[in-house]
Enzyme design. Sequence first.
Site, PDB file in Angstrom:
ATOM      1  N   THR B  40     -10.146 -37.715  42.894  1.00 47.60           N
ATOM      2  CA  THR B  40     -10.162 -36.241  42.862  1.00 47.60           C
ATOM      3  C   THR B  40     -11.153 -35.532  41.986  1.00 47.60           C
ATOM      4  O   THR B  40     -11.479 -35.936  40.881  1.00 47.60           O
ATOM      5  CB  THR B  40      -8.779 -35.709  42.434  1.00 47.60           C
ATOM      6  OG1 THR B  40      -7.802 -36.286  43.228  1.00 47.60           O
ATOM      7  CG2 THR B  40      -8.694 -34.214  42.561  1.00 47.60           C
ATOM      8  N   ASP B  56     -11.340 -31.362  46.355  1.00 52.39           N
ATOM      9  CA  ASP B  56     -11.916 -32.205  47.416  1.00 52.39           C
ATOM     10  C   ASP B  56     -10.750 -32.701  48.269  1.00 52.39           C
ATOM     11  O   ASP B  56      -9.616 -32.286  48.053  1.00 52.39           O
ATOM     12  CB  ASP B  56     -12.700 -33.364  46.789  1.00 52.39           C
ATOM     13  CG  ASP B  56     -11.777 -34.424  46.214  1.00 52.39           C
ATOM     14  OD1 ASP B  56     -11.835 -35.583  46.672  1.00 52.39           O
ATOM     15  OD2 ASP B  56     -10.975 -34.069  45.332  1.00 52.39           O
ATOM     16  N   ARG B  58     -10.262 -36.266  49.327  1.00 56.41           N
ATOM     17  CA  ARG B  58     -10.178 -37.728  49.490  1.00 56.41           C
ATOM     18  C   ARG B  58      -9.012 -38.276  48.674  1.00 56.41           C
ATOM     19  O   ARG B  58      -8.885 -37.988  47.484  1.00 56.41           O
ATOM     20  CB  ARG B  58     -11.486 -38.371  49.016  1.00 56.41           C
ATOM     21  CG  ARG B  58     -11.427 -39.903  49.013  1.00 56.41           C
ATOM     22  CD  ARG B  58     -12.705 -40.517  48.492  1.00 56.41           C
ATOM     23  NE  ARG B  58     -13.783 -40.385  49.485  1.00 56.41           N
ATOM     24  CZ  ARG B  58     -15.012 -40.889  49.285  1.00 56.41           C
ATOM     25  NH1 ARG B  58     -15.298 -41.499  48.160  1.00 56.41           N
ATOM     26  NH2 ARG B  58     -15.931 -40.740  50.196  1.00 56.41           N
ATOM     27  N   LYS B  72      -4.895 -31.042  48.650  1.00 58.95           N
ATOM     28  CA  LYS B  72      -4.573 -31.171  47.230  1.00 58.95           C
ATOM     29  C   LYS B  72      -4.192 -29.854  46.592  1.00 58.95           C
ATOM     30  O   LYS B  72      -3.788 -29.824  45.430  1.00 58.95           O
ATOM     31  CB  LYS B  72      -5.772 -31.762  46.485  1.00 58.95           C
ATOM     32  CG  LYS B  72      -6.114 -33.142  46.990  1.00 58.95           C
ATOM     33  CD  LYS B  72      -7.172 -33.799  46.168  1.00 58.95           C
ATOM     34  CE  LYS B  72      -7.643 -35.062  46.876  1.00 58.95           C
ATOM     35  NZ  LYS B  72      -8.687 -35.736  46.115  1.00 58.95           N
ATOM     36  N   GLY B  86      -4.227 -37.288  40.249  1.00 62.65           N
ATOM     37  CA  GLY B  86      -3.386 -38.351  39.714  1.00 62.65           C
ATOM     38  C   GLY B  86      -2.703 -39.065  40.852  1.00 62.65           C
ATOM     39  O   GLY B  86      -3.284 -39.260  41.908  1.00 62.65           O
ATOM     40  N   SER B 168     -11.038 -37.435  38.404  1.00 60.20           N
ATOM     41  CA  SER B 168     -12.125 -38.361  38.075  1.00 60.20           C
ATOM     42  C   SER B 168     -13.492 -37.678  38.178  1.00 60.20           C
ATOM     43  O   SER B 168     -14.447 -38.064  37.526  1.00 60.20           O
ATOM     44  CB  SER B 168     -12.062 -39.580  38.992  1.00 60.20           C
ATOM     45  OG  SER B 168     -12.040 -39.151  40.333  1.00 60.20           O
ATOM     46  N   ASP B 205     -19.062 -38.745  42.357  1.00 57.87           N
ATOM     47  CA  ASP B 205     -17.895 -39.520  41.919  1.00 57.87           C
ATOM     48  C   ASP B 205     -17.340 -40.287  43.113  1.00 57.87           C
ATOM     49  O   ASP B 205     -17.157 -39.721  44.189  1.00 57.87           O
ATOM     50  CB  ASP B 205     -16.831 -38.570  41.352  1.00 57.87           C
ATOM     51  CG  ASP B 205     -15.546 -39.298  41.033  1.00 57.87           C
ATOM     52  OD1 ASP B 205     -14.476 -38.764  41.382  1.00 57.87           O
ATOM     53  OD2 ASP B 205     -15.607 -40.395  40.452  1.00 57.87           O
ATOM     54  N   SER B 208     -13.887 -39.103  44.653  1.00 56.75           N
ATOM     55  CA  SER B 208     -13.793 -37.831  45.373  1.00 56.75           C
ATOM     56  C   SER B 208     -14.729 -37.874  46.556  1.00 56.75           C
ATOM     57  O   SER B 208     -15.767 -38.540  46.521  1.00 56.75           O
ATOM     58  CB  SER B 208     -14.222 -36.666  44.482  1.00 56.75           C
ATOM     59  OG  SER B 208     -13.640 -36.776  43.227  1.00 56.75           O
TER      60      SER B 208
END
Lengths: 235, 273
Positions: B40, B56, B58, B72, B86, B168, B205, B208
């Site tokens: 995330t 995002d 994913r 999300k 998380g 992240s 990242d 994500s």
Amino acid sequence: MGDSQYSFSLTTFSPSGKLVQIEHALMAVGSGQTSLGIKAANGVVIATEKKLPSVLVDETSVQKIQLMTTNIGVVYSGMGPDSRVLVRKSRKQAQQYYRLYKEPIPVTQLVRENAAVMQEFTQSGGVRPFGVSLLVAGYDDNGPQLYQVDPSGSYFSWKASAMGKNVSNAKTFLEKRYTDDMELEDAVHTAILTLKEGFEGQISGKNIEIGIIGADRKFRILTPAEIDDYLAEVE
Amino acid sequence: MARAAADLPPKGGFSFDLCRRNDMLLKKGVQPPSFRKTGTTIVGLVFQDGVILGADTRATEGPIVADKNCEKIHYMAPNIYCCGAGTAADTEAVTDMVSSQLQLHRYATGRESRIITALTLLKSHLFSHQGYVSAALVLGGVDVTGPHLHTVYPHGSTDTLPFATMGSGSLAAMAIFESKYREGLTRDDGIKLVCEAICSGIFNDLGSGSNVDVCVITKGHKEYLRNHLLPNPRTYISSKGYSFVKGHTEVLSTKITPLKEKVEVVEGDAMEE
């Protein structure tokens, strides 16, 4: 009366097969302020008298019609504090139902849960039955619905019903005036006229309460100004 | 029972016995089952008329992408939304629970929910679970006291900020915010900045990816822009489909087993009336 020997304990049947405490609870309801409900073709309306004990009471702080969910509302006749407990429990049950099934609770399910709570209090030790009858009005996938729940825990679906002081006159009036294809607006007018029948004193937006739910599925309590408008139309 | 009438508080606290068992198993070398994390990049910022949240889409399970287009940004109240990073199950469960509690509170008070109420309900729950509920949240909305933006950490601490990132990809997104954020952004500038920050997380990242969700909350109004940006379209899909004719696959061996007749059908006489 032979029954009076059996009237002190809730959990004891009288010889005639009645639970006398429940009968007494119904008397408490019958001496409460009149309330009524009418199911129209495209919605439901519930209404009640709001007679305050003194002219000094701030009527804006009193609300007899409550929301149980966004599409289900309730009005009572009888003891106000008892209805508060039931409404609070129902709200919680509706949320729990949604958390479990991710579906807004259908009206019949909520009524059933309510009735189960009321029945619990007629078969337990150390408690008394609720001194209220509820009129539950809702609109879900099965259309507009109106239910009455009694202190015994029995519930009925009605096209139109009344409870409280003026119940027999109100019901006779409703029987004459009710038609199956009534629209919500007509139902509101009929409700006001029915309340007017047994009303002592001058009826106004400040001493009655009306709640409506239409096809938009949002239960709404009318403001005193809106009620005054309806009253003017009815004159 | 009479207890049914009173809503008693739960007896005792959370039981941590299983957590002790898990720690002991880990020391012995037993790997716990992997769960779906949201990896995330989630962000939020305050602009001139309210709050904008971005995320995002994913969801990862270790090195595998479990969901390419998950949601999300969670609903808490008509005027409050919450982004979650998380463990996906934890963020879903905790936001659902607090959303339910806020609804009950609204019925009781007859008023619009405040962001600080949602914040306190979330942080009390997370603190009482001592960080085992792995939910890192960005909570934002507009209420009578104005626009608010908060971050909530799994152990139960919170921050109140004008712009925030979590997950992240938070460092990648924060780099964008730190260089380009100003107070009093307009709606379009705000949405553009949020998208830039999320895209920075998506492209830099591994946790994500996929699309950008945006949610704009202003006084009395909210806009949930699901998949506002799709910067990762699948480009190599053949519209004709694929056909594999006989001979493409090499046959190594053939074995034919004929079906034996086990049931004999006998035409009988008609039944006597």
